[in-house]
Structures are given as structure tokens and as C-alpha cells.
Design an enzyme around this catalytic site. Structure first.
Site, PDB file in Angstrom:
ATOM      1  N   GLN A 177      -5.268  -1.999   9.461  1.00  0.00           N
ATOM      2  CA  GLN A 177      -4.917  -3.281   8.838  1.00  0.00           C
ATOM      3  C   GLN A 177      -5.382  -4.433   9.731  1.00  0.00           C
ATOM      4  O   GLN A 177      -5.080  -4.447  10.920  1.00  0.00           O
ATOM      5  CB  GLN A 177      -3.391  -3.330   8.638  1.00  0.00           C
ATOM      6  CG  GLN A 177      -2.898  -4.552   7.913  1.00  0.00           C
ATOM      7  CD  GLN A 177      -3.373  -4.622   6.460  1.00  0.00           C
ATOM      8  OE1 GLN A 177      -3.312  -3.646   5.728  1.00  0.00           O
ATOM      9  NE2 GLN A 177      -3.862  -5.770   6.058  1.00  0.00           N
TER      10      GLN A 177
ATOM     11  N   LYS B 234       0.849  -1.207   0.000  1.00  0.00           N
ATOM     12  CA  LYS B 234       0.000   0.000   0.000  1.00  0.00           C
ATOM     13  C   LYS B 234       0.876   1.246   0.000  1.00  0.00           C
ATOM     14  O   LYS B 234       0.583   2.223  -0.693  1.00  0.00           O
ATOM     15  CB  LYS B 234      -0.940  -0.018   1.212  1.00  0.00           C
ATOM     16  CG  LYS B 234      -2.071  -1.014   1.033  1.00  0.00           C
ATOM     17  CD  LYS B 234      -2.831  -1.312   2.307  1.00  0.00           C
ATOM     18  CE  LYS B 234      -3.771  -2.492   2.062  1.00  0.00           C
ATOM     19  NZ  LYS B 234      -4.395  -3.010   3.283  1.00  0.00           N
TER      20      LYS B 234
ATOM     21  N   ASP C 203     -11.697   2.042   3.489  1.00  0.00           N
ATOM     22  CA  ASP C 203     -11.912   0.600   3.323  1.00  0.00           C
ATOM     23  C   ASP C 203     -13.405   0.279   3.141  1.00  0.00           C
ATOM     24  O   ASP C 203     -13.761  -0.837   2.773  1.00  0.00           O
ATOM     25  CB  ASP C 203     -11.403  -0.149   4.565  1.00  0.00           C
ATOM     26  CG  ASP C 203     -10.111  -0.903   4.292  1.00  0.00           C
ATOM     27  OD1 ASP C 203      -9.808  -1.149   3.108  1.00  0.00           O
ATOM     28  OD2 ASP C 203      -9.423  -1.246   5.271  1.00  0.00           O
TER      29      ASP C 203
END
Ligand code: NAP
Length: 279
Positions: free
Chosen positions: A96, A52, A119
Site C-alpha cells: 500500500q 480491500k 497491482d
């Protein structure tokens, strides 16, 4: 012989477009920035976070990493999220997963400001998707829809079967297909007659995490087959959920693993960060 949906190439094209967009935003004084929180030291997560960070770098998105130790308390995590919610220079926040078991990931996701939830996991974004309002959409399902669009596959009126009902893939993808006017059936571990149901699909999505689960007898000739699965086979090779070798000759379109849905996920995350910065 199916047309191979090239996710790697498509993701690269998207990233190039985003790079131009970010340069343009910067001339207007907007500097898109993603904050990534990682708690504990999960090896796979380290790789994902590194990827990322690389993608952000390539596009010109600022990237700030918060590495928290395994013994992080609930208060410490929630306080960090609160700080990032308040920081004007941070547009997107990503937590995460997985995080250590003593922490509640749902509580942490819910604490992220939904306007920075790149997300698409926050209940407000999930709800907006359900009622067809503009929202941040979970990156993997958004990537699948982008692939269909780019290859001129319109789900309208088609029978779509999604195998898998997770909150991050199966459910949001079913919702997106429904919003695109497909007739959607969702299968899961308790579904009976899954082979028969799968065979009705014009668009068949495998998102369950079982190598070679989708065999050729489950696929209608001419179907579009989207393989979301990422598994390691006995030889340690990366494989999807579809028996690619036997299904590919009868499908009209198919996504390979690797090089299919996977690369699209990070590209869509980058899209979401740019979208957050623009808001
Ligand atoms: P998950 O949370 O484990 O969900 C799996 C789903 O599949 C569940 O709904 C489960 O049903 C269903 N399932 C399991 N075994 C089944 C069976 N035998 N028959 C029918 N349904 C079955 O997994 P996930 O996070 O959605 O991920 C699915 C796969 O996609 C994994 O391989 C993962 O690595 C991959 N993935 C790829 C990307 C990407 O970027 N390409 C992103 C995310 C995930 P129940 O609900 O009944 O348990």
C-alpha cells in the site's frame, strides 16, 4: 443527456462472478490469498486496506495484513517481501502506498515477484503491457477498459485523449487504449493547447486530480467522458476532474464521481488475485 456508466453496479456484478469462480477454485484445492503490506500509519491507507479486506471477505479470498511500524528499515521491508514471494499459500502481494519517505517505494515494488504483482506495478508487467503480452495490469486503468467493454464502447479507430501521465493511471491506460486500436494522445502539465486537443477526443479521460478541470468547452458533443479523478471540493464533497453538471448533457456516456471508476479499481484487484491463483 448522457448514459451514466454505473461503476458501482458493474463492480458488484464482477464481484458476484468472482465469488462463484473462487468457490469453484476451492473445490479444486486452490485457495486464493492476498497479502497486503502497510508501512506506517497513513489514515487514508487504513481506509483503502479495510475496503480491500472487505472485498476479499465478500468474495472468499483469504486476506493477510502486515502492518509495519513507521520506523521499518529497508532490510525489514525487503525481507518481508522476499518471504511473501516464497510463500506458496500467497498468490498476490500488494504494497500500500505511500510508505515512509526513508524507504524507496520503487525498489520495494521491484522486489515483488512479478507473478504475484496484482497491482501491475512491476517493470516486467509494465513492459509486457507495452508489448501487448498478457500481464497484470494496474487496476484503475483495467477497470476503465472493463467499463468501456461492458457498455459496448469499442475504442478501435477512435481518437482517445488521456489527461495525466502517471505510472499508475495515465500511462497504462494510454497503453491499453492503444492496444485496443485507439489513436491516443496523452496530455500532461506541460501540454499546450490542451482544450483544443481534448475537444478532438471521441473518448476523453481525465486523470489529473484537479476538480472541474474538464469544462464543457473541452468536450466534443457526443464524446465518451471517463472521470478518474478523486478530489475533495471546498465543501468536503467527493468530486472528479470533470465539471459533471455542464459536461453530462453533451456527452454520450459519462462516469460519475463517486460511483464510477472508483468501485471498479478494487473489483479489478480482486480479478487480478483470482488470476494469480489460477496461474
Ligand atoms: P498523479 O500521479 O498526481 O498524476 C497527475 C497527472 O496529471 C500528471 O501526469 C500531471 O502531469 C498531470 N497534470 C497535473 N496537472 C495538470 C494540468 N493542469 N494539466 C494537465 N495535466 C496535469 O495522479 P494519479 O495518481 O495519476 O491520479 C490522478 C487522479 O486520479 C487523482 O485525482 C487520484 O485521486 C485519482 N485516482 C483515482 C483512482 C480510482 O480508483 N478512481 C485510482 C488512482 C487515482 P505531469 O506528469 O506533467 O506532472
Amino acid at each position: 443527456m448522457a448514459i451514466i456508466i454505473n461503476g458501482k453496479e458493474l463492480a458488484q456484478k464482477l464481484r458476484l462472478g468472482l465469488k462463484d469462480e473462487v468457490e469453484n477454485l476451492k473445490t479444486k484445492g486452490i485457495n486464493p490469498k492476498l497479502a497486503v503490506i502497510m508501512v506506517g500509519n497513513d489514515k487514508a491507507s487504513e481506509v483503502y486496506v479495510r475496503n480491500k479486506s472487505k472485498a476479499c471477505n465478500e468474495i472468499g479470498i483469504e486476506f493477510e495484513e502486515f502492518l509495519m511500524p513507521e520506523e521499518t528499515t529497508r532490510e525489514e521491508l525487503l525481507n518481508l517481501i522476499k518471504d511473501l514471494n516464497e510463500r506458496k499459500d500467497v498468490n498476490g502481494i500488494l504494497l500500500q502506498s505511500p510508505i515512509p519517505k526513508h524507504l524507496d517505494i520503487r525498489e520495494a515494488f521491484n522486489a515483488i515477484d512479478y507473478r504475484k504483482d496484482v497491482d501491475g506495478f512491476h517493470p516486467i508487467n509494465v513492459g509486457k503491457l507495452a508489448i501487448g503480452e498478457e500481464s497484470f495490469v494496474s487496476c484503475t486503468p483495467a477497470g476503465v477498459m472493463k467499463m468501456l467493454e461492458e457498455y459496448g464502447i469499442n475504442p478501435e479507430g477512435k481518437r482517445a485523449v488521456v489527461i495525466g501521465r502517471s505510472n499508475i493511471v495515465g500511462k497504462p491506460l494510454s497503453q491499453l487504449l492503444l492496444n485496443a486500436n485507439a489513436t491516443v494522445t496523452i496530455c500532461h502539465s506541460r501540454t499546450q493547447n490542451i482544450k483544443e486537443i481534448a475537444r478532438e477526443a471521441d473518448i476523453l479521460v481525465a486523470a489529473l486530480g484537479k476538480p472541474k478541470f474538464v469544462t464543457v468547452d473541452m468536450v466534443k458533443p457526443g464524446a465518451v467522458v471517463i472521470d478518474v479523478g478523486i478530489n475533495r471540493n471546498e465543501e468536503g464533497k467527493l468530486v472528479g476532474d470533470v465539471d459533471y453538471e455542464h459536461v453530462e448533457p453533451i456527452a454520450s456516456y459519462i462516469t460519475p464521481v463517486p460511483g464510477g471508476v472508483g468501485p471498479m479499481t478494487i473489483a479489478m484487484l480482486m480479478c487480478n488475485v483470482v488470476k494469480a491463483a489460477k496461474q
